[in-house]
Enzyme design. Structure first.
Site, PDB file in Angstrom:
ATOM      1  N   ARG A 166       0.827  -1.202   0.000  1.00  0.00           N
ATOM      2  CA  ARG A 166       0.000   0.000   0.000  1.00  0.00           C
ATOM      3  C   ARG A 166       0.866   1.260   0.000  1.00  0.00           C
ATOM      4  O   ARG A 166       1.974   1.254   0.549  1.00  0.00           O
ATOM      5  CB  ARG A 166      -0.985   0.008   1.179  1.00  0.00           C
ATOM      6  CG  ARG A 166      -0.414   0.116   2.568  1.00  0.00           C
ATOM      7  CD  ARG A 166       0.063  -1.182   3.188  1.00  0.00           C
ATOM      8  NE  ARG A 166      -0.879  -2.273   3.123  1.00  0.00           N
ATOM      9  CZ  ARG A 166      -1.862  -2.460   4.027  1.00  0.00           C
ATOM     10  NH1 ARG A 166      -1.977  -1.649   5.040  1.00  0.00           N
ATOM     11  NH2 ARG A 166      -2.659  -3.481   3.904  1.00  0.00           N
ATOM     12  N   ASP A 188      -0.665   3.720   4.825  1.00  0.00           N
ATOM     13  CA  ASP A 188      -1.559   3.113   5.814  1.00  0.00           C
ATOM     14  C   ASP A 188      -1.459   3.938   7.090  1.00  0.00           C
ATOM     15  O   ASP A 188      -0.355   4.148   7.606  1.00  0.00           O
ATOM     16  CB  ASP A 188      -1.115   1.666   6.060  1.00  0.00           C
ATOM     17  CG  ASP A 188      -2.051   0.910   6.977  1.00  0.00           C
ATOM     18  OD1 ASP A 188      -3.275   1.135   6.929  1.00  0.00           O
ATOM     19  OD2 ASP A 188      -1.545   0.053   7.733  1.00  0.00           O
TER      20      ASP A 188
HETATM   21  N1  PH2 Z   1       1.385  -3.327   7.786  1.00  0.00           N
HETATM   22  C1  PH2 Z   1       0.554  -4.341   7.603  1.00  0.00           C
HETATM   23  C2  PH2 Z   1       1.025  -5.705   7.415  1.00  0.00           C
HETATM   24  N2  PH2 Z   1       2.434  -5.858   7.518  1.00  0.00           N
HETATM   25  N3  PH2 Z   1       4.603  -5.046   7.833  1.00  0.00           N
HETATM   26  C3  PH2 Z   1       5.414  -4.009   8.087  1.00  0.00           C
HETATM   27  N4  PH2 Z   1       6.729  -4.216   8.197  1.00  0.00           N
HETATM   28  N5  PH2 Z   1       4.947  -2.726   8.217  1.00  0.00           N
HETATM   29  C4  PH2 Z   1       3.618  -2.460   8.119  1.00  0.00           C
HETATM   30  O1  PH2 Z   1       3.208  -1.282   8.258  1.00  0.00           O
HETATM   31  C5  PH2 Z   1       2.716  -3.527   7.865  1.00  0.00           C
HETATM   32  C6  PH2 Z   1       3.258  -4.824   7.730  1.00  0.00           C
HETATM   33  C7  PH2 Z   1      -0.894  -4.133   7.599  1.00  0.00           C
HETATM   34  O2  PH2 Z   1      -1.270  -2.840   7.709  1.00  0.00           O
HETATM   35 MG    MG Z   2      -4.860   0.453   8.175  1.00  0.00          MG
HETATM   36 MG    MG Z   3      -2.017  -1.395   9.177  1.00  0.00          MG
END
Ligand code: PH2
Ligand code: MG
Ligand code: MG
Length: 150
Positions: A90, A93
């Protein structure tokens, strides 16, 4: 609020997100952690590494209004949820981690964030800016939660 990106110019996107949050009504950014590069946890194999960080906000919005504001900033930064997989790559987030001592459990929103205590990519930057902040359900500080990950 946790920030994460693993597509595009990640550092630029996270800084833009922080600026847009600061400019939104009822919100002000108090602290920004360093941004750290992290290996993806969960989701489809082979996705690119993330840049993660955490913001501390001054927030005068309701939990749901904050959630909606963050969703709209994600969309303005180019996020297209319709084309995404769960935990997949994404552009931006923005997740609510904690709202002081408040506990929220609605269909849209769970606060504290249900995975935050398991995620080093959240706890490391959180412990950097707010080591003594207390998780109101687990009753442990950010530093204690990070140490518990070993
Ligand atoms: N966010 C996720 C799933 N996995 N892994 C890392 N390293 N950083 C994230 O921000 C992340 C993830 C779902 O939002
Ligand atoms: Mg989120
Ligand atoms: Mg997240």
């Amino acid at each position: 609020v946790a920030l994460g990106a693993n597509l595009g110019d990640r550092a630029r996107t996270l800084m833009q997100a922080a600026e847009m949050i600061d400019a939104a009504g009822g919100l002000a950014v108090r602290m920004i952690s360093q941004f750290i590069e992290t290996a993806p946890e969960g989701g489809p194999p082979g996705q690119p590494p993330y840049l993660n960080g955490v913001l501390e906000l001054d927030c005068r919005l309701s939990p749901l209004a904050l959630y909606e504001t963050l969703r709209s900033i994600e969309a303005l930064l180019g996020r297209n949820r319709a084309r995404e997989q769960r935990w997949g790559p994404r552009t931006c987030d923005l997740d609510i981690l904690l709202l002081g001592d408040m506990v929220v459990r609605t269909p849209e929103l769970t606060v504290p964030h249900p995975q935050m205590h398991l995620r080093r990519f959240v706890l490391e930057p959180l412990a950097q800016i707010a080591p003594d902040v207390v998780h109101p359900v687990l009753r442990k500080t950010a530093r204690e939660l990070l140490e518990a990950l070993g």
